[in-house]
Motif scaffolding. Sequence first.
Motif, mmCIF file in Angstrom:
data_model
loop_
_atom_site.group_PDB
_atom_site.id
_atom_site.type_symbol
_atom_site.label_atom_id
_atom_site.label_comp_id
_atom_site.label_asym_id
_atom_site.label_seq_id
_atom_site.Cartn_x
_atom_site.Cartn_y
_atom_site.Cartn_z
ATOM 1 N N SER A 103 3.513 1.176 -1.763
ATOM 2 C CA SER A 103 2.306 1.867 -2.212
ATOM 3 C C SER A 103 1.970 1.566 -3.670
ATOM 4 O O SER A 103 2.817 1.703 -4.564
ATOM 5 C CB SER A 103 2.468 3.378 -2.041
ATOM 6 N N THR A 104 0.719 1.176 -3.901
ATOM 7 C CA THR A 104 0.230 1.039 -5.273
ATOM 8 C C THR A 104 -0.291 2.366 -5.806
ATOM 9 O O THR A 104 -0.698 2.445 -6.968
ATOM 10 C CB THR A 104 -0.880 -0.023 -5.343
ATOM 11 N N TRP A 105 -0.304 3.407 -4.960
ATOM 12 C CA TRP A 105 -0.682 4.744 -5.399
ATOM 13 C C TRP A 105 0.494 5.449 -6.059
ATOM 14 O O TRP A 105 0.318 6.437 -6.766
ATOM 15 C CB TRP A 105 -1.157 5.583 -4.203
ATOM 16 N N MET A 123 5.506 -1.479 -7.417
ATOM 17 C CA MET A 123 5.007 -1.202 -8.761
ATOM 18 C C MET A 123 6.083 -1.481 -9.804
ATOM 19 O O MET A 123 5.797 -2.024 -10.880
ATOM 20 C CB MET A 123 4.524 0.241 -8.847
ATOM 21 N N GLN A 159 5.718 -4.242 -12.849
ATOM 22 C CA GLN A 159 5.663 -3.653 -14.183
ATOM 23 C C GLN A 159 6.941 -3.895 -14.981
ATOM 24 O O GLN A 159 7.007 -3.564 -16.162
ATOM 25 C CB GLN A 159 5.396 -2.145 -14.074
ATOM 26 N N LYS A 168 -7.011 -7.577 -8.112
ATOM 27 C CA LYS A 168 -7.104 -6.391 -8.961
ATOM 28 C C LYS A 168 -7.584 -6.743 -10.364
ATOM 29 O O LYS A 168 -8.224 -5.916 -11.034
ATOM 30 C CB LYS A 168 -5.752 -5.689 -9.032
ATOM 31 N N ASP A 191 -0.294 -8.376 -13.013
ATOM 32 C CA ASP A 191 -0.518 -7.313 -12.049
ATOM 33 C C ASP A 191 -0.966 -7.903 -10.717
ATOM 34 O O ASP A 191 -1.522 -9.001 -10.659
ATOM 35 C CB ASP A 191 -1.573 -6.339 -12.572
ATOM 36 N N THR A 249 -2.060 -6.487 -6.378
ATOM 37 C CA THR A 249 -2.160 -5.416 -5.398
ATOM 38 C C THR A 249 -1.951 -6.007 -4.018
ATOM 39 O O THR A 249 -2.518 -7.048 -3.688
ATOM 40 C CB THR A 249 -3.516 -4.697 -5.474
ATOM 41 N N SER A 292 -2.488 -4.135 -1.265
ATOM 42 C CA SER A 292 -3.064 -3.121 -0.386
ATOM 43 C C SER A 292 -3.700 -3.705 0.865
ATOM 44 O O SER A 292 -3.577 -3.142 1.958
ATOM 45 C CB SER A 292 -4.092 -2.296 -1.161
#
Length: 506
Positions: free
Chosen positions: A68-70, A77, A81, A116, A165, A167, A169
């Motif tokens: 999840s990127t949430w 993540m 990061q 992204k 970065d 994503t 998703s």
Amino acid sequence: MRLPVLILLAASLLAWPRLHLAEDFVFRHENLLGTSMELHIRTDVASDARAAESALLDEIQRLSAILSTWNPESEVMRLFQGEAGDREVSEDLFAVLGLCDAWQRETQGAFNPRVKVLGDLWTRAEQRQELPGEAELAQARRELLQPAWERMEEGTRVRVPGGRDATLSAVAKAYIVDRAGEAAFSFLPSPGGVLLLNLGGDIRHWGNESLVAGVVDPHADAENRAPVAEVPLRNQALATSGGYRRGWTIGGRLHSHVLDPRSGMPVSGIASASVIAPDAATANALAVSLNVLGVEEGVRLVSSHPSVEYLVIAADGSQHRSPGWPEGPSSLLAAADETAAAETLQAAEPASGALEDMEFLLTFEFPAKSKRPYIAAWIADEDGFPIRTLLLWIVQGKERLEWLPDLRQWYRQDKARRLIDPTDLVATRSSATRRAGEYSAFWDGLDDNRLPVPEGDYVFYLEAAREDGTHQVIKHPFSWNGQPFAVDLPGNVEITSARIECSKVE
């Protein structure tokens, strides 16, 4: 991330109990991976349905902690990061990274997990209300060419350069659909169990009995609009991508959230693209790619995949279908219940004598809770007699409709209606991927029998009841007389906000 736009037609689900011993169970949740989820199960043992739901939620939670990127603490993540270097990652993350690599190669960059970078650029442009400049776009395109990871040849090791970065998703959510659905289906007895999962518009079916899903008209603005196509699914996935509901508004114009990594610009030629494929990850990736590549180039790509069908709706409304795309209502749906199917599929067709140039639109939003409440939205006459049910979202179970009294206001009024009209109004629908909790419905001035109502005074109701929660009713009287109006209604603990608008149809 793409915007699947899908409706699950209720008629097939409602008619099955007459033909089979198995019962249908429907479970709904909000705010899973930032969107909504519907799970449809057919089995003759209620405990199996509950066990399957529990297994599905457990697997979604497990994979969310990875993909999840949430969630800022998820494995993906932390990977992007963290500092540069080689890392051992989970098998699930390694698999999703591999899928992203494969689709980026096959689409020659039309599918890019680093998109992204462009999304952030367009977000900043919206904040300053000025389109991105060519220099900004060029810089973003150069950055997109720099990979955010490299999968090592042995094991599940990944090399990351740091500071880049990405994503996942567009593929990760579909991957979760495939894995979570498989986990749930394993709890259903073979060969009679059937399962259909819709997570934010990614739909996947398991079992020996087909269920019918529909593709929403990309220009529709409400949950209860008629679908543009119906699709019988059997051990298949269905995904739709389009950018007409989400995006960036700059200078009063909505720019699609689906971005072309090659140009840096939002796509504009395709309203929506739907794909039927053996699994959700394939359907998802191809639907997104069709939007970016356009009709001619995208069709060549999709046609190279066996067991895949497509429906592309261009911005001008024209449709492009693969030879094997299902045409018209399925024979299964018609055989199950022609009357129910006709009422469902014709829900948006006008009848003569109504205020045909007027339309009533409801929009509302749930608070950020995981369990979606039961919902009923309807129009009643000034004496409180219900004339049109707009939405009825329920959880079906072994004792069909036994819990409907929880929607006390609707249930009490509908009992009076059924004394003179036995029509079954229960319908289960799913719709476009949007932020969790945002929904809409329309009323065309017709009653439940598709007859025009006279001009006069009416009452709008929106009722919510949550398991182990509260019961809430929003009520507002209005005049149906050809005069436009708009009203923001006060929210409550179950419904954050609601708005009704009556306007002339363009």
